[in-house]
Design an enzyme around this catalytic site. Structure first.
Site, short mmCIF file in Angstrom:
data_model
loop_
_atom_site.label_atom_id
_atom_site.label_comp_id
_atom_site.label_asym_id
_atom_site.label_seq_id
_atom_site.Cartn_x
_atom_site.Cartn_y
_atom_site.Cartn_z
CB CYS B 108 -0.92 0.04 1.22
SG CYS B 108 -1.83 1.60 1.33
CB CYS B 111 -1.73 4.77 4.71
SG CYS B 111 -3.35 4.21 4.16
CB SER B 112 -0.54 0.53 6.45
OG SER B 112 -1.41 1.28 7.28
CB CYS B 113 -4.89 -0.34 2.19
SG CYS B 113 -5.46 1.37 2.31
#
Lengths: 117, 208
Positions: B108, B111-113
């Site tokens: 991702c 961000c941090s999906c």
């Protein structure tokens, strides 16, 4: 994109891995999930805000990994709630100070509560 | 936990971010926007109940059951929900199948999906700036750091997760696993193999 792309990726850690290092990280995570479920914002709005906070930090040369990641998470939460008119800075500052004071004045072994004084 | 014991009469004041979170939680609870019990449930779910074992079951079933694999290809969200795993934000799941000629890897960049319902919360390295920035530019270099060396003929495809779409890599089924049941197969499926920064274990590696 940062120009320094040659940094090594940290070595993979064998699972299982605890998702949170400290309880406040778990609480911050849960608040964002909960508020998206109750409809205060969409998850897409959340990721956009959080992504912006991360990229601003990176541009400013500030850390974004590890504990810093969760601090940025909190910042994004504050920003999104402020944009919704649900968390004004003075109210948050006052509560933060009230909590700090509650810790300073609550004897050991007693649950820390707000407004006990 | 930080606990330095300097103050024996009163309690250590939490760190700045911890206080900010307490302030937010107090304010939002007062406004009726946050239910502390719901927060506890969410934390408990992601600390104890949801993890890569879910995804491993999906992969093992995909390896064993061609009809299930077909359903995953058509509508992964629904096929994964058949096993009881559903995304909280209603995100759309897509599988990326590794083959002899294609290796898939998920990142991702924003961000941090991450596909929480099947993998739990992302590991620290997945959220790191280094991984997020390098996975797209130099996927083979990243894979090498994870000890994965692919021949030049194998195409590496990098999938960028978003709030709406999350990817689950279906690693290749290891050789010599023909006789294994789904449960045994699931033991071969590592978290990293479902992100694409690893491959499934051989039965020998898994201690079988």
């Amino acid at each position: 994109m940062p120009s320094d792309t040659r940094r090594a990726v940290p070595a993979p850690v064998p699972m299982p891995e605890r998702p949170f290092e400290e309880p406040w990280q778990a609480q911050a995570f849960a608040m964002a999930v909960h508020l998206s479920e109750t409809g205060l914002f969409t998850w897409a709005e959340w990721t956009e805000t959080f992504g912006t906070v991360l990229s601003m930090a990176r541009t400013a040369g500030r850390p974004v990994d590890g504990a810093a990641y969760w601090e940025h998470w909190v910042t994004a939460l504050e920003m999104l709630l402020a944009a919704r008119g649900e968390a004004e800075k003075p109210a948050l500052e006052a509560l933060k100070e009230a909590w700090a004071e509650a810790y300073r004045t609550t004897p050991h072994g007693t649950p820390v509560r707000l407004g006990a004084s | 936990m930080p606990h330095d014991g300097h103050d024996h009469d009163h309690q250590a004041v939490p760190s700045d971010p911890a206080l900010r979170v307490k302030a937010l939680e107090t304010l939002l609870t007062e406004k009726g926007l946050v239910d502390p019990a719901a927060l506890d449930e969410i934390v408990d779910t992601y600390e104890h109940r949801v993890g890569p074992r879910n995804g491993a079951r999906v992969v093992a079933k995909a390896w064993s059951d061609p009809a299930y694999l077909e359903r995953l290809r058509t509508d992964a969200t629904a096929a994964i929900a058949e096993l009881g795993y559903e995304g909280r934000q209603g995100e759309h799941m897509v599988i990326a199948e590794n083959t002899d000629t294609v290796h898939n890897m998920v990142v991702c960049t924003l961000c941090s999906c991450y596909p929480w319902s099947v993998l739990g919360l992302p590991p620290v390295w997945y959220k790191s700036d280094a991984y997020r920035s390098r996975a797209v530019i130099d996927p083979r270099g990243v894979l090498a750091d994870f000890g994965i060396r692919l021949s030049d003929e194998i195409e590496v495809r990098v999938w960028d997760s978003t709030a709406e779409t999350r990817y689950l890599v279906i690693p290749q089924r290891p050789a010599g696993t023909e006789g294994l049941a789904e449960d045994q197969l699931a033991d071969l499926v590592t978290r990293d193999s479902m992100i694409g920064t690893g491959v499934a274990l051989s039965p020998a590696e898994a201690g079988r």
